[in-house]
Design an enzyme around this catalytic site. Structure first.
Site, PDB file in Angstrom:
ATOM      1  N   ASP A  10       0.861  -1.169   0.000  1.00 35.20           N
ATOM      2  CA  ASP A  10       0.000   0.000   0.000  1.00 35.20           C
ATOM      3  C   ASP A  10       0.908   1.233   0.000  1.00 35.20           C
ATOM      4  O   ASP A  10       2.105   1.140   0.299  1.00 35.20           O
ATOM      5  CB  ASP A  10      -0.886  -0.047   1.245  1.00 35.20           C
ATOM      6  CG  ASP A  10      -1.675   1.217   1.459  1.00 35.20           C
ATOM      7  OD1 ASP A  10      -2.385   1.639   0.528  1.00 35.20           O
ATOM      8  OD2 ASP A  10      -1.572   1.797   2.556  1.00 35.20           O
ATOM      9  N   ASP A 168      -1.555  -0.749   5.952  1.00 36.82           N
ATOM     10  CA  ASP A 168      -1.783  -0.174   7.284  1.00 36.82           C
ATOM     11  C   ASP A 168      -3.248  -0.121   7.694  1.00 36.82           C
ATOM     12  O   ASP A 168      -3.571   0.461   8.724  1.00 36.82           O
ATOM     13  CB  ASP A 168      -1.217   1.254   7.336  1.00 36.82           C
ATOM     14  CG  ASP A 168      -2.080   2.240   6.550  1.00 36.82           C
ATOM     15  OD1 ASP A 168      -2.326   2.001   5.354  1.00 36.82           O
ATOM     16  OD2 ASP A 168      -2.524   3.243   7.143  1.00 36.82           O
TER      17      ASP A 168
END
Length: 215
Positions: A10, A168
């Site tokens: 990400d 996250d």
């Protein structure tokens, strides 16, 4: 401990701390359209599902607001001009990526940030380290659908057999699950430990260098 050859990352909250620039562009768009501004912590809670969803959450009454599309376009224009004002890699990220690269690992980024910004940020900060960068665009479903990860693997020319997803957020956990891929959740980003565990996180790390134990 399973070892991985391919790392799919990400972007926001994982490799880059983009929060202040996202908040600045959000509040610019809200301000010029006469809407109440949002705190940085509010913006933190809004991110993860792409910038349109961010603005849906930030604008009063979301898409039902007659000024929503104007505010969203104002955000896009401002962010494309100011997305590098405060954004920077988290401590240890550059060294971690360099080590992965030196060990022959394959590295890609998949993001729900719009495509132009994803490419620009990866080229600016991670040139020579990240091989493939994929952002949101109309022709591919965004996370948590598996499409962007599948496309990243295709462009890398590898299978997902020895790949891991690193993120996250709860969206990242869902994305990895939808790809039948293990997920490593990071604790330095936009969500805390309790939130991540409550959304199914199984492997958590506190520092980027901990990823090197996985290769």
């Amino acid at each position: 401990m399973k070892r991985f050859d391919t790392f799919i990352f990400d972007l926001d909250g994982t490799l880059l701390n983009t929060l202040d620039d996202l908040a600045a562009s959000t509040n610019y768009a809200l301000r010029i359209h006469g809407m109440p501004e949002r705190s940085v912590d509010e913006v933190r809670s809004f991110v993860g599902n792409g910038v349109r969803k961010l603005m849906e959450r930030a604008v009063p009454f979301g898409e039902a607001n007659p000024l929503f599309n104007d505010a969203f376009e104002s955000f896009r224009r401002h962010y494309l001009e100011h997305g590098l004002d405060s954004t920077a890699p988290y401590p240890g990220v550059m060294e971690m990526l360099a080590q992965l690269k030196s060990r022959g690992k394959r590295i890609a980024v998949v993001s729900n940030k719009f495509y132009a910004a994803t490419e620009e940020l990866c080229a600016h900060f991670f040139s020579g380290l990240v091989e493939v960068a994929i952002g949101e665009r109309e022709s591919i479903r965004k996370k948590p659908a598996p499409d962007t990860v599948v496309e990243a693997l295709r462009q890398l020319g590898v299978s997902g057999e020895k790949a891991v997803y690193v993120g996250d957020s709860d969206v990242d956990i869902m994305t990895a699950n939808n790809c039948n891929m293990p997920c490593i959740s990071v604790l330095w980003g936009f969500r805390n430990r309790d939130f991540l565990i409550s959304h199914g996180a199984q492997v958590l790390i506190s520092r980027p260098e901990e990823l090197l134990d996985r290769c």
